[in-house]
Scaffold this motif. Structure first.
Motif, mmCIF file in Angstrom:
data_model
loop_
_atom_site.group_PDB
_atom_site.id
_atom_site.type_symbol
_atom_site.label_atom_id
_atom_site.label_comp_id
_atom_site.label_asym_id
_atom_site.label_seq_id
_atom_site.Cartn_x
_atom_site.Cartn_y
_atom_site.Cartn_z
ATOM 1 N N MET A 38 -4.285 -5.650 -4.783
ATOM 2 C CA MET A 38 -5.491 -5.322 -5.545
ATOM 3 C C MET A 38 -5.895 -3.859 -5.378
ATOM 4 N N ALA A 39 -6.067 -3.461 -4.104
ATOM 5 C CA ALA A 39 -6.683 -2.158 -3.827
ATOM 6 C C ALA A 39 -5.716 -0.989 -4.042
ATOM 7 N N SER A 40 -4.468 -1.192 -3.661
ATOM 8 C CA SER A 40 -3.544 -0.057 -3.649
ATOM 9 C C SER A 40 -2.680 0.033 -4.903
ATOM 10 N N VAL A 41 -2.606 -1.043 -5.679
ATOM 11 C CA VAL A 41 -1.681 -1.056 -6.815
ATOM 12 C C VAL A 41 -2.389 -1.386 -8.134
ATOM 13 N N ALA A 42 -3.068 -2.534 -8.174
ATOM 14 C CA ALA A 42 -3.603 -2.999 -9.458
ATOM 15 C C ALA A 42 -4.808 -2.179 -9.914
ATOM 16 N N TYR A 43 -5.780 -1.997 -9.016
ATOM 17 C CA TYR A 43 -6.977 -1.248 -9.418
ATOM 18 C C TYR A 43 -6.620 0.146 -9.934
ATOM 19 N N PRO A 44 -5.861 0.937 -9.150
ATOM 20 C CA PRO A 44 -5.561 2.297 -9.625
ATOM 21 C C PRO A 44 -4.436 2.370 -10.660
ATOM 22 N N ARG A 45 -3.921 1.216 -11.097
ATOM 23 C CA ARG A 45 -2.890 1.168 -12.138
ATOM 24 C C ARG A 45 -1.651 1.963 -11.763
ATOM 25 N N ARG A 46 -1.247 1.840 -10.508
ATOM 26 C CA ARG A 46 -0.019 2.526 -10.109
ATOM 27 C C ARG A 46 1.177 1.893 -10.813
ATOM 28 N N GLY A 74 2.944 6.277 2.260
ATOM 29 C CA GLY A 74 3.686 6.263 0.991
ATOM 30 C C GLY A 74 3.581 7.590 0.272
ATOM 31 N N LEU A 75 2.358 8.097 0.216
ATOM 32 C CA LEU A 75 2.157 9.397 -0.444
ATOM 33 C C LEU A 75 2.908 10.489 0.304
ATOM 34 N N ALA A 76 2.834 10.459 1.620
ATOM 35 C CA ALA A 76 3.499 11.499 2.412
ATOM 36 C C ALA A 76 5.013 11.432 2.226
ATOM 37 N N PHE A 77 5.549 10.217 2.195
ATOM 38 C CA PHE A 77 6.998 10.074 1.967
ATOM 39 C C PHE A 77 7.374 10.690 0.621
ATOM 40 N N GLY A 78 6.592 10.345 -0.400
ATOM 41 C CA GLY A 78 6.872 10.864 -1.741
ATOM 42 C C GLY A 78 6.756 12.376 -1.800
ATOM 43 N N ARG A 79 5.735 12.916 -1.139
ATOM 44 C CA ARG A 79 5.531 14.365 -1.175
ATOM 45 C C ARG A 79 6.652 15.086 -0.422
ATOM 46 N N LYS A 80 7.059 14.511 0.670
ATOM 47 C CA LYS A 80 8.150 15.121 1.442
ATOM 48 C C LYS A 80 9.440 15.123 0.618
ATOM 49 N N ARG A 81 9.654 14.002 -0.057
ATOM 50 C CA ARG A 81 10.844 13.881 -0.899
ATOM 51 C C ARG A 81 10.843 14.925 -2.009
ATOM 52 N N SER A 89 0.829 -1.208 0.000
ATOM 53 C CA SER A 89 0.000 0.000 0.000
ATOM 54 C C SER A 89 0.865 1.260 0.000
ATOM 55 N N PHE A 90 1.979 1.207 0.697
ATOM 56 C CA PHE A 90 2.944 2.321 0.715
ATOM 57 C C PHE A 90 3.410 2.610 -0.713
ATOM 58 N N ALA A 91 3.685 1.542 -1.448
ATOM 59 C CA ALA A 91 4.105 1.704 -2.847
ATOM 60 C C ALA A 91 2.991 2.342 -3.668
ATOM 61 N N GLY A 92 1.747 1.974 -3.345
ATOM 62 C CA GLY A 92 0.625 2.622 -4.027
ATOM 63 C C GLY A 92 0.618 4.113 -3.758
ATOM 64 N N GLY A 93 0.910 4.504 -2.522
ATOM 65 C CA GLY A 93 0.991 5.917 -2.178
ATOM 66 C C GLY A 93 2.141 6.610 -2.900
ATOM 67 N N LEU A 94 3.269 5.926 -3.012
ATOM 68 C CA LEU A 94 4.401 6.490 -3.756
ATOM 69 C C LEU A 94 4.034 6.670 -5.230
ATOM 70 N N GLY A 95 3.292 5.703 -5.757
ATOM 71 C CA GLY A 95 2.842 5.812 -7.147
ATOM 72 C C GLY A 95 1.931 7.013 -7.330
ATOM 73 N N LEU A 96 1.084 7.241 -6.356
ATOM 74 C CA LEU A 96 0.187 8.399 -6.396
ATOM 75 C C LEU A 96 0.991 9.695 -6.384
ATOM 76 N N ALA A 97 2.126 9.661 -5.727
ATOM 77 C CA ALA A 97 3.000 10.835 -5.669
ATOM 78 C C ALA A 97 3.891 10.950 -6.903
ATOM 79 N N GLY A 98 3.727 10.036 -7.864
ATOM 80 C CA GLY A 98 4.469 10.136 -9.118
ATOM 81 C C GLY A 98 5.772 9.366 -9.157
ATOM 82 N N TYR A 99 6.016 8.568 -8.130
ATOM 83 C CA TYR A 99 7.225 7.742 -8.140
ATOM 84 C C TYR A 99 6.933 6.385 -8.777
ATOM 85 N N ARG A 100 7.996 5.703 -9.177
ATOM 86 C CA ARG A 100 7.861 4.371 -9.758
ATOM 87 C C ARG A 100 8.655 3.397 -8.890
ATOM 88 N N PRO A 101 8.029 2.943 -7.801
ATOM 89 C CA PRO A 101 8.748 2.057 -6.882
ATOM 90 C C PRO A 101 8.989 0.667 -7.464
#
Lengths: 334, 309
Positions: free
Chosen positions: A89-97, B153-160, A59-71
């Motif tokens: 499923m929920a954090s990566v595949a569905y939103p196509r991160r 994850g989003l917060a880490f990315g945004r902070k970065r 899920s953290f990776a999904g959040g990084l993907g939302l922030a524009g990173y490619r983990p």
């Protein structure tokens, strides 16, 4: 002799990641086991340890993907989909991160037994909408897996080989394509991952026995070029054998079976792999032989298709290993 | 757009709107409005820096799921303002609070009241369990426990990236039964993710009933602190305490605000249903009428005009 390449992922990932600052290297406590320890030491700013906590990592990776990173998530394949499947499923595949799942130790390439052997990962991943799947079969494919995975607009799961790996091919993975390693007319052999090397071992013996093999190596399992496969099936007279380092349910064998059924192809098909069974711990050679994943099993499968014995025994296959392999590279240019 | 009304007024408006909707629709997530009205009002009306909504006030129908060949797909994030570096992001981790969240969007002028008429209707994006494409929902959170990880994850990315906007996760206390919540807190603390904060509705309720009867979770403030968060515990219906808690320094650590709430606050009639408050349906027309009269009086409104069933 075939060239053996040591830890190709380590240098390939490092070379790739330093060119791509939006690529982040995530690890779940298997850093040296996934050959990214050197990267961690030399590029700590691009490396993120998430501990033995794969659900959070996904899920953290999904959040990084939302922030524009490619983990790029590094772990053993099993740990990337069994425990955190819901998060996947929920954090990566569905939103196509753009999350890249680098799954090491595919199938029986580990003596770690059931808990470490990703034997049904292809079946699971194939059924997930938006998910792409790549699999490496040699050092060149491991060296090109990062570029290939990162070219995909969405999540991708990769079966990555580690350690000392033969170099069978001299061109990188091209997503969506397949390698044509032989263009014979009797039987179509479809292999992926470490099964391809086994098929190459058997090729000369089969040729000597008068069996003409058409051989495809699959590195892109999803998306899949259905028409290309159908054309190859149409070019052989006898039938198709699939050999894979996976359960035969839901893997490449199922993929081929589905395409044949969907298109009304009435040719015999033999699927070889783990047949509704877990494996246990042991060396790769032992496990491949014990569970029927090796060159000998492939020859027996081909005999079932042609309805005749080839006379090829284990000794013939052992002696065939694998100085002719590099010529297989040339076969690509046929 | 912010602070046109006091946060107290917004909270009362949320309870009223969820009550009216539930009376008309033969049930709803009433208890969640009771416990969380001040919290969601606080988030939208004053705590978060969100910017103007960028999606239409009347939500568009469901436009299909994300896929490579569906360019029409949008998430509901735009109701929480533009995804720009200076603005905060909000995840509603317990997606079954959607009715309360939609009511909050309406009460803060981010969605038209008409939007709630689409609630749980086939083909609507205003889904019963908030989906990624539902108004105000930015990611899928229907599985409890994944929200804080995604937020981290989003917060880490945004902070970065040097974004000044923070990431807030609205959580429910049942989520502490999920191991992933603890994985997320330890990761956020380990990586110094201090642009992340969570407001947790601690109403001691879960689907099967009172949490203590389903799975004792013990002292979650001590547990959050032990896992590396700055954790503050407040009365969920005391906005002054909530403001103070939000200002708690948490350099290098995530902030978790435990808002101890009453699942029947403002709708005392619901105490008759305790401890089965997760989703309230009427057992009879008589009960429905009684509830209508009693709760309306407590909320200071006229009873809802009901059509006969």
């Amino acid at each position: 002799m075939v060239e053996m390449v040591n830890r190709p992922y380590a240098s390939a990932f490092e070379a790739f990641a330093v060119k791509n600052p939006d690529v982040l290297c995530l690890s779940a406590d298997l850093t040296s086991s996934c050959e990214i320890d050197g990267f961690r030491d030399r590029h700590p700013d691009q490396f993120l340890s998430l501990g033995m906590a794969e659900q959070n990592m996904m899920s953290f990776a999904g959040g990084l993907g939302l922030a524009g990173y490619r983990p790029f998530l590094h772990s053993f394949g099993v740990f990337l989909y069994r425990r955190p499947y819901d998060q996947l499923m929920a954090s990566v595949a569905y939103p196509r991160r753009k999350v890249r799942l680098m799954g090491f130790l595919p199938g029986i390439t580990t003596p770690g037994g059931m808990t470490h052997q990703a034997i049904e990962d292809v079946a699971v991943m194939r059924s997930i909408p938006n998910m792409s799947i790549l699999e490496t079969g040699d050092a060149t494919e491991v060296e090109s897996i990062c570029e290939a995975a990162d070219s995909i607009d969405g999540p991708v799961y990769c079966r990555v080989l580690r350690g000392s790996i033969p170099r069978l091919f001299d061109t990188p993975i091209r997503v969506g394509e397949m390698r044509e390693l032989a263009l014979g007319a009797d039987v179509l052999v479809v292999t992926s991952g470490i099964a391809t090397e086994e098929a190459l071992r058997a090729r000369d013996a089969l040729s000597n026995a008068g069996v003409s093999i058409r051989h495809l190596h699959i590195h892109t399992i999803k998306p899949f070029n259905e028409q290309a496969l159908l054309d190859h099936i149409g070019s052989v007279s006898k039938g198709v054998v699939v050999l894979e380092n996976h359960v035969i349910t839901g893997g490449v064998g199922s993929l081929v079976a589905e395409i044949m059924a969907d298109n009304g192809v009435g040719k015999p098909l033999v699927r070889l792999g783990l047949n509704d069974t877990y494996a246990h711990g042991g060396s790769r050679g032992y496990l491949m032989k014990h569970y029927g994943l090796d060159a000998g099993a492939l020859v027996r499968g081909i005999e079932r298709i042609i309805g005749a014995s080839t006379g090829i025994d284990e000794e013939a296959l052992a002696s065939a290993r694998v100085d002719a392999v590099h010529s297989a590279v040339k076969a690509e240019a046929l | 757009m912010r602070n046109k009304r006091s946060t107290e007024e917004v909270a009362l408006g949320i309870r009223r709107r969820v009550f009216e909707h539930s009376m008309r629709n033969n049930g709803g997530y009433l208890s969640q409005a009771c416990s969380a009205a001040e919290q969601l009002a606080f988030l939208y009306n004053e705590a978060l820096n969100l910017g103007e909504p960028v999606l239409p006030a009347v939500p568009k129908p469901f436009a299909g799921v994300p896929s490579a060949d569906n360019p029409d797909y949008v998430t509901g994030a735009g109701y929480n303002g533009p995804f720009e570096p200076q603005y905060d992001r909000l995840f509603i981790a317990p997606a079954h609070y959607a009715l309360v969240a939609y009511a909050t969007l309406i009460e803060t002028g981010r969605m038209d009241a008409e939007g709630l008429e689409m609630f749980n209707k086939d083909g609507s994006s205003v889904e019963m369990i908030g989906a990624e494409h539902s108004p105000g929902m930015e990611v899928h959170n229907g599985t409890l426990g994944i929200g804080l990880s995604t937020g981290a994850g989003l917060a880490f990315g945004r902070k970065r990236r040097g974004d000044t906007g923070e990431v807030c996760v609205f959580m429910s206390d049942g989520e502490v039964q999920e191991g992933q919540t603890w994985e997320a807190v330890q990761a956020a603390a380990h990586h110094g993710i201090d642009n992340l904060w969570a407001l947790m509705d601690v109403n001691d309720q879960q689907c099967d009933g009172a949490m203590d009867s389903v799975m004792e979770v013990r002292d979650i403030k001590a547990k959050f602190s032990a896992f590396g968060a700055v954790c503050v515990e407040i009365d969920a219906h005391d906005l002054g305490a909530m403001r103070q808690a939000k200002d708690e320094p948490h350099k290098g650590q995530p902030l978790i605000i435990l808002a101890r709430s009453s699942p029947t606050k403002g709708m005392s009639f619901l105490q008759k249903r305790f401890p089965r408050l997760h989703y309230v349906r009427f057992k009879s027309e008589e009960e429905r009428a009684d509830m209508n009269k009693s709760i309306a009086a407590e909320l200071g409104i006229e009873p809802v005009e009901l059509e006969a069933h």
